[in-house]
Design a protein around this motif. Sequence first.
Motif, PDB file in Angstrom:
ATOM      1  N   ARG A 170     -18.667 -35.273  -4.228  1.00  0.00           N
ATOM      2  CA  ARG A 170     -17.233 -35.084  -4.012  1.00  0.00           C
ATOM      3  C   ARG A 170     -16.482 -36.408  -4.171  1.00  0.00           C
ATOM      4  NH1 ARG A 170     -15.099 -30.956  -0.845  1.00  0.00           N
ATOM      5  NH2 ARG A 170     -16.399 -29.115  -0.798  1.00  0.00           N
ATOM      6  N   ASN A 225     -15.057 -37.691  -7.468  1.00  0.00           N
ATOM      7  CA  ASN A 225     -13.777 -37.189  -7.964  1.00  0.00           C
ATOM      8  C   ASN A 225     -12.801 -38.365  -8.043  1.00  0.00           C
ATOM      9  OD1 ASN A 225     -11.119 -36.043  -8.097  1.00  0.00           O
ATOM     10  ND2 ASN A 225     -11.986 -34.110  -7.366  1.00  0.00           N
ATOM     11  N   SER A 264     -12.970 -31.754  -4.303  1.00  0.00           N
ATOM     12  CA  SER A 264     -14.149 -31.072  -4.839  1.00  0.00           C
ATOM     13  C   SER A 264     -14.882 -31.993  -5.811  1.00  0.00           C
ATOM     14  CB  SER A 264     -13.731 -29.784  -5.551  1.00  0.00           C
ATOM     15  OG  SER A 264     -12.889 -30.099  -6.645  1.00  0.00           O
ATOM     16  N   ALA A 265     -16.142 -31.676  -6.040  1.00  0.00           N
ATOM     17  CA  ALA A 265     -16.906 -32.428  -7.037  1.00  0.00           C
ATOM     18  C   ALA A 265     -16.206 -32.232  -8.385  1.00  0.00           C
ATOM     19  CB  ALA A 265     -18.341 -31.925  -7.097  1.00  0.00           C
ATOM     20  N   PRO A 266     -16.046 -33.298  -9.149  1.00  0.00           N
ATOM     21  CA  PRO A 266     -15.298 -33.192 -10.405  1.00  0.00           C
ATOM     22  C   PRO A 266     -16.085 -32.449 -11.492  1.00  0.00           C
ATOM     23  CG  PRO A 266     -16.198 -35.385 -10.191  1.00  0.00           C
ATOM     24  CD  PRO A 266     -16.509 -34.662  -8.905  1.00  0.00           C
ATOM     25  N   LYS A 267     -15.347 -31.783 -12.350  1.00  0.00           N
ATOM     26  CA  LYS A 267     -15.972 -31.094 -13.489  1.00  0.00           C
ATOM     27  C   LYS A 267     -16.345 -32.093 -14.584  1.00  0.00           C
ATOM     28  CE  LYS A 267     -13.815 -26.580 -12.903  1.00  0.00           C
ATOM     29  NZ  LYS A 267     -13.052 -26.641 -11.718  1.00  0.00           N
ATOM     30  N   ILE A 268     -15.584 -33.200 -14.668  1.00  0.00           N
ATOM     31  CA  ILE A 268     -15.833 -34.246 -15.653  1.00  0.00           C
ATOM     32  C   ILE A 268     -16.041 -35.560 -14.900  1.00  0.00           C
ATOM     33  CG2 ILE A 268     -14.846 -35.562 -17.571  1.00  0.00           C
ATOM     34  CD1 ILE A 268     -13.241 -33.023 -18.274  1.00  0.00           C
ATOM     35  N   THR A 269     -17.150 -36.223 -15.200  1.00  0.00           N
ATOM     36  CA  THR A 269     -17.445 -37.484 -14.499  1.00  0.00           C
ATOM     37  C   THR A 269     -17.580 -38.660 -15.466  1.00  0.00           C
ATOM     38  OG1 THR A 269     -19.814 -37.056 -14.569  1.00  0.00           O
ATOM     39  CG2 THR A 269     -18.623 -36.314 -12.593  1.00  0.00           C
ATOM     40  N   SER A 293     -15.472 -42.155 -11.394  1.00  0.00           N
ATOM     41  CA  SER A 293     -16.739 -41.467 -11.106  1.00  0.00           C
ATOM     42  C   SER A 293     -17.922 -42.395 -11.325  1.00  0.00           C
ATOM     43  CB  SER A 293     -16.877 -40.226 -11.991  1.00  0.00           C
ATOM     44  OG  SER A 293     -15.882 -39.276 -11.703  1.00  0.00           O
ATOM     45  N   LYS A 316     -21.010 -35.647 -16.455  1.00  0.00           N
ATOM     46  CA  LYS A 316     -20.551 -34.335 -16.927  1.00  0.00           C
ATOM     47  C   LYS A 316     -19.367 -34.587 -17.844  1.00  0.00           C
ATOM     48  CE  LYS A 316     -21.747 -32.373 -12.477  1.00  0.00           C
ATOM     49  NZ  LYS A 316     -21.175 -32.080 -11.173  1.00  0.00           N
ATOM     50  N   ASP A 317     -19.508 -34.146 -19.090  1.00  0.00           N
ATOM     51  CA  ASP A 317     -18.420 -34.372 -20.060  1.00  0.00           C
ATOM     52  C   ASP A 317     -17.460 -33.226 -20.096  1.00  0.00           C
ATOM     53  OD1 ASP A 317     -19.092 -36.938 -20.995  1.00  0.00           O
ATOM     54  OD2 ASP A 317     -20.739 -36.060 -22.123  1.00  0.00           O
TER      55      ASP A 317
END
Length: 169
Positions: free
Chosen positions: A20, A23, A70-75, A80, A168-169
């Motif tokens: 998280r 983010n 929330s945990a990011p979709k893109i890191t 990140s 995560k791209d």
Amino acid sequence: MDITKLAEKVMAMDDESWARHANPWSVYTRFSIMPLMSLAFWSREWIGYYSLIFIGLTFAWIWINPRLFSAPKITNNWASMGTFGERIYLNRKDAPIPAHHVTPTILLQVLSGVGFPIFVYGLYSLNIWILLLGNLWVMVFKAWFVDRMVWLFLDVKDTDERYLSWIKD
């Protein structure tokens, strides 16, 4: 004991909290801590003991912040990767990091720490210029630390499948 390891224990950071905290909203809003703390402690001049409420809220914000988003979709971004590097740095006793990162990282932590007494003196003396200097000092070296953690992550990400799984791209 390592001060950063102690801070991690106090913060009770687990894998979910770290995910998280990766983010960017979590990373960038942490830069609000010093100004909020300044305002909370300075408010003793305006509202006396009621300032303890705001001081308490500021410390709560420090603990809640890494868990709030929330945990990011893109890191694949600076913020990140900074948190990933920090995780790797904190685990350096179990999984050694490249030697060229150790001394600069410790130096950045020390330099950031030098700003804290300036910050405290500014609050104690109610000298806005010293307080602003303390804020700026701590935040500049903290940002530089995060940048160094990005560099660390980029240097070691290919050495462990777990590190690669964080991207995560």
